[in-house]
Design a protein around this motif. Sequence first.
Motif, PDB file in Angstrom:
ATOM      1  N   THR A 282      41.011  29.810  31.367  1.00 12.91           N
ATOM      2  CA  THR A 282      40.246  30.469  32.431  1.00 12.91           C
ATOM      3  C   THR A 282      40.281  31.986  32.248  1.00 12.91           C
ATOM      4  OG1 THR A 282      41.976  30.754  34.102  1.00 12.91           O
ATOM      5  CG2 THR A 282      40.967  28.561  33.954  1.00 12.91           C
ATOM      6  N   GLY A 283      39.596  32.709  33.147  1.00  9.96           N
ATOM      7  CA  GLY A 283      39.292  34.122  32.935  1.00  9.96           C
ATOM      8  C   GLY A 283      40.400  35.089  33.231  1.00  9.96           C
ATOM      9  N   SER A 284      41.471  35.030  32.447  1.00  8.93           N
ATOM     10  CA  SER A 284      42.531  36.033  32.489  1.00  8.93           C
ATOM     11  C   SER A 284      42.605  36.674  31.107  1.00  8.93           C
ATOM     12  CB  SER A 284      43.870  35.376  32.832  1.00  8.93           C
ATOM     13  OG  SER A 284      44.928  36.124  32.281  1.00  8.93           O
ATOM     14  N   ILE A 285      42.986  37.941  31.084  1.00 10.81           N
ATOM     15  CA  ILE A 285      43.078  38.641  29.800  1.00 10.81           C
ATOM     16  C   ILE A 285      44.086  37.944  28.864  1.00 10.81           C
ATOM     17  CG2 ILE A 285      44.790  40.326  30.611  1.00 10.81           C
ATOM     18  CD1 ILE A 285      41.867  40.990  28.212  1.00 10.81           C
TER      19      ILE A 285
ATOM     20  N   VAL B 229      36.380  26.148  28.226  1.00  8.30           N
ATOM     21  CA  VAL B 229      36.561  27.490  28.783  1.00  8.30           C
ATOM     22  C   VAL B 229      35.617  27.702  29.966  1.00  8.30           C
ATOM     23  CG1 VAL B 229      37.313  28.520  26.590  1.00  8.30           C
ATOM     24  CG2 VAL B 229      34.880  28.500  27.162  1.00  8.30           C
ATOM     25  N   THR B 230      36.063  28.522  30.916  1.00  7.07           N
ATOM     26  CA  THR B 230      35.162  28.926  32.008  1.00  7.07           C
ATOM     27  C   THR B 230      34.252  30.037  31.474  1.00  7.07           C
ATOM     28  OG1 THR B 230      36.668  30.632  32.775  1.00  7.07           O
ATOM     29  CG2 THR B 230      36.921  28.443  33.768  1.00  7.07           C
ATOM     30  N   PRO B 231      33.158  30.366  32.193  1.00  9.72           N
ATOM     31  CA  PRO B 231      32.313  31.485  31.750  1.00  9.72           C
ATOM     32  C   PRO B 231      33.108  32.786  31.629  1.00  9.72           C
ATOM     33  CG  PRO B 231      31.164  30.172  33.398  1.00  9.72           C
ATOM     34  CD  PRO B 231      32.559  29.628  33.333  1.00  9.72           C
TER      35      PRO B 231
ATOM     36  N   LEU C 118      45.928  30.380  33.719  1.00  6.12           N
ATOM     37  CA  LEU C 118      45.299  29.908  34.960  1.00  6.12           C
ATOM     38  C   LEU C 118      45.054  31.120  35.859  1.00  6.12           C
ATOM     39  CD1 LEU C 118      44.410  27.813  37.044  1.00  6.12           C
ATOM     40  CD2 LEU C 118      46.828  27.465  37.630  1.00  6.12           C
ATOM     41  N   SER C 119      43.784  31.403  36.131  1.00 11.25           N
ATOM     42  CA  SER C 119      43.421  32.564  36.967  1.00 11.25           C
ATOM     43  C   SER C 119      43.568  32.223  38.449  1.00 11.25           C
ATOM     44  CB  SER C 119      41.969  32.962  36.693  1.00 11.25           C
ATOM     45  OG  SER C 119      41.123  31.967  37.236  1.00 11.25           O
ATOM     46  N   ALA C 120      43.573  33.271  39.269  1.00  8.92           N
ATOM     47  CA  ALA C 120      43.627  33.070  40.728  1.00  8.92           C
ATOM     48  C   ALA C 120      42.431  32.244  41.195  1.00  8.92           C
ATOM     49  CB  ALA C 120      43.636  34.430  41.420  1.00  8.92           C
ATOM     50  N   THR C 121      41.267  32.508  40.615  1.00 10.37           N
ATOM     51  CA  THR C 121      40.055  31.783  41.036  1.00 10.37           C
ATOM     52  C   THR C 121      40.164  30.296  40.705  1.00 10.37           C
ATOM     53  OG1 THR C 121      38.742  33.745  40.607  1.00 10.37           O
ATOM     54  CG2 THR C 121      37.544  31.673  40.768  1.00 10.37           C
ATOM     55  N   SER C 122      40.554  29.990  39.460  1.00  8.61           N
ATOM     56  CA  SER C 122      40.613  28.578  39.070  1.00  8.61           C
ATOM     57  C   SER C 122      41.726  27.840  39.793  1.00  8.61           C
ATOM     58  CB  SER C 122      40.777  28.453  37.549  1.00  8.61           C
ATOM     59  OG  SER C 122      39.547  28.753  36.924  1.00  8.61           O
ATOM     60  N   LEU C 123      42.820  28.557  40.100  1.00  8.43           N
ATOM     61  CA  LEU C 123      43.890  27.956  40.914  1.00  8.43           C
ATOM     62  C   LEU C 123      43.334  27.567  42.281  1.00  8.43           C
ATOM     63  CD1 LEU C 123      46.897  27.382  41.673  1.00  8.43           C
ATOM     64  CD2 LEU C 123      47.092  29.810  42.259  1.00  8.43           C
ATOM     65  N   GLY C 124      42.605  28.507  42.890  1.00  5.38           N
ATOM     66  CA  GLY C 124      42.020  28.248  44.211  1.00  5.38           C
ATOM     67  C   GLY C 124      41.049  27.084  44.174  1.00  5.38           C
ATOM     68  N   ARG C 125      40.208  27.066  43.130  1.00  8.63           N
ATOM     69  CA  ARG C 125      39.245  25.950  43.006  1.00  8.63           C
ATOM     70  C   ARG C 125      39.977  24.607  42.966  1.00  8.63           C
ATOM     71  NH1 ARG C 125      36.581  28.733  38.499  1.00  8.63           N
ATOM     72  NH2 ARG C 125      34.682  29.690  39.265  1.00  8.63           N
ATOM     73  N   TRP C 126      41.010  24.579  42.125  1.00  9.28           N
ATOM     74  CA  TRP C 126      41.699  23.297  41.884  1.00  9.28           C
ATOM     75  C   TRP C 126      42.369  22.781  43.154  1.00  9.28           C
ATOM     76  CZ3 TRP C 126      46.358  22.609  37.991  1.00  9.28           C
ATOM     77  CH2 TRP C 126      46.500  21.254  37.683  1.00  9.28           C
TER      78      TRP C 126
HETATM   79  C1  LIG Z   1      39.195  42.143  31.754  1.00  8.81           C
HETATM   80  C2  LIG Z   1      39.488  41.188  32.881  1.00  8.81           C
HETATM   81  C3  LIG Z   1      40.757  40.632  32.984  1.00  8.81           C
HETATM   82  C4  LIG Z   1      41.045  39.749  34.020  1.00  8.81           C
HETATM   83  N1  LIG Z   1      42.307  39.205  34.098  1.00  8.81           N
HETATM   84  C5  LIG Z   1      42.571  38.348  35.101  1.00  8.81           C
HETATM   85  C6  LIG Z   1      43.851  37.726  35.180  1.00  8.81           C
HETATM   86  O1  LIG Z   1      44.744  37.995  34.382  1.00  8.81           O
HETATM   87  N2  LIG Z   1      44.065  36.830  36.151  1.00  8.81           N
HETATM   88  C7  LIG Z   1      43.092  36.504  37.070  1.00  8.81           C
HETATM   89  O2  LIG Z   1      43.365  35.670  37.937  1.00  8.81           O
HETATM   90  N3  LIG Z   1      41.888  37.083  37.020  1.00  8.81           N
HETATM   91  C8  LIG Z   1      41.599  37.983  36.053  1.00  8.81           C
HETATM   92  N4  LIG Z   1      40.355  38.542  35.986  1.00  8.81           N
HETATM   93  C9  LIG Z   1      39.366  38.177  36.996  1.00  8.81           C
HETATM   94  C10 LIG Z   1      38.765  36.828  36.717  1.00  8.81           C
HETATM   95  O3  LIG Z   1      38.184  36.779  35.454  1.00  8.81           O
HETATM   96  C11 LIG Z   1      37.777  36.468  37.815  1.00  8.81           C
HETATM   97  O4  LIG Z   1      38.500  36.338  39.001  1.00  8.81           O
HETATM   98  C12 LIG Z   1      37.018  35.205  37.556  1.00  8.81           C
HETATM   99  O5  LIG Z   1      36.346  34.840  38.728  1.00  8.81           O
HETATM  100  C13 LIG Z   1      37.897  34.054  37.129  1.00  8.81           C
HETATM  101  O6  LIG Z   1      37.091  32.893  37.052  1.00  8.81           O
HETATM  102  P1  LIG Z   1      37.547  31.584  36.274  1.00  8.81           P
HETATM  103  O7  LIG Z   1      38.800  31.147  36.887  1.00  8.81           O
HETATM  104  O8  LIG Z   1      36.414  30.649  36.484  1.00  8.81           O
HETATM  105  O9  LIG Z   1      37.689  31.934  34.843  1.00  8.81           O
HETATM  106  C14 LIG Z   1      40.036  39.411  34.957  1.00  8.81           C
HETATM  107  C15 LIG Z   1      38.773  39.971  34.835  1.00  8.81           C
HETATM  108  C16 LIG Z   1      38.500  40.848  33.819  1.00  8.81           C
HETATM  109  C17 LIG Z   1      37.113  41.443  33.721  1.00  8.81           C
END
Ligand SMILES: Cc1cc2nc3c(=O)[nH]c(=O)nc-3n(C[C@H](O)[C@H](O)[C@H](O)COP(=O)(O)O)c2cc1C
Length: 425
Positions: free
Chosen positions: A26-29, A52-54, A104-112
Amino acid sequence: MRTEGAPRPTACPDPLVGRRILVAITGSIAAVKMPLLVSALAKRGAEVRCVVTPSAAALVSPVALASLSRHQCYLDADQWSPQAPRPLHVELAEWAELVLLAPLSATSLGRWVHGLADTLLASTLLATEAPVVAAAAMNTSMWQAPPVQRNWQVLSTFERVLALGPAQGLLACDRQGDGRMAEPEQLLMALESVALWGWQRDWQGLDLVVSAGPTREALDPARFLSNGSTGLMGVLLAQAARLRGASVHLVHGPLQVHPGLLEGLICTPVQTAAQMQAALMAAQGQVDAIAMAAAVADHRRVEPMAHKLSKLALGDLWAEGWEQVPDLLAGLVASRPPGQTILGFAAYSGDGLAAAREKLRHKGCDWLFANPIDQPDAGFGSPGNQGWLLGPGGQEIEMQPASKLAIAHQLLTALRPPQLSQPGP
Ligand SMILES: Cc1cc2nc3c(=O)[nH]c(=O)nc-3n(C[C@H](O)[C@H](O)[C@H](O)COP(=O)(O)O)c2cc1C
């Protein structure tokens, strides 16, 4: 724990070989760490698929993931392919034997935890019945935010989920604090643990102290007496117990293991046997079980030299001025509170079973694991181990060659204190 692809000796099978592992990113660095982990899994002989998520696809290359996993990397758009005979999220969910959800990002945790299925990854997570190793990663303030903490609490109650909270460190946002994804070494170890044992937390609520590694006894300011223990067996025993729910305190000498393998443990580093003894005695009162995997020195100088000895003077040192190191295991047995279970370790070369029987009788511990240090796939520095586990009532269990993590799980199952009723797999 190796991330490299060198094949293991056949006597010590790798629990990840042939396992179908879905890596969900998911979307974490921290996603940038995943391609090499995917590569390590593929090289170890696991079948790997990535989804992977977008947001993750914007942070890490799906092309790299496809190439390193030797398979197409799945994106949200693939879910809507007119060629798919069955819904892709159901296909992936049913295909997976193990899921690694990292980062696992905050967003995907919340979704799950709220049961939302609006991405391919989110719908796959809801549809799968496979165990999931989930590793959170985010900025410290995001992690500490009450809604995220609430969601994490809910996740930790899910069956089939091994939830690895973030570690401390310097984050990409320049904050120093909680938020780093568990190290790849830790993730591989957790996957291996789930492959061997499952996700059951049969040590939940129990406190365990483990000693690991060698001790060092100074000869002079430059030299010391020690042994070849790397500490891997003790560290993996500690981690296996932690993943099974225990709170684990590791008292360790100088280790030669990846630092990522220490994450999640309460660690007290020591150098000498006297320091190890003091740390163990201080910890003993509060715990349910102790496992003495450390390779403690047998002898030490009565007075280490204050100045560095010349080569010549070093030769004279061996004749006198030595004393025996106190027997740490016997000391712990003598001072243990009622109900505390103690496991000792005995390293042997040649035929060690008779010596192990005598040691168990002599030391008075409940269990003794006698392991050879002169076999090709066991002992100091090896990823594998084997030996005899001797226990109460004359039990003698032969442990066949296996990875040290597999041996650790077998030891924990035997050692599980009697107050525990919940059986494992
Ligand atoms: C460069 C960058 C780094 C990010 N790192 C994190 C992270 O470490 N953890 C997190 O929860 N969100 C992080 N985010 C925000 C998430 O990508 C964003 O909340 C997104 O909605 C996550 O969606 P996903 O869970 O569907 O991938 C980051 C965003 C950017 C642009």
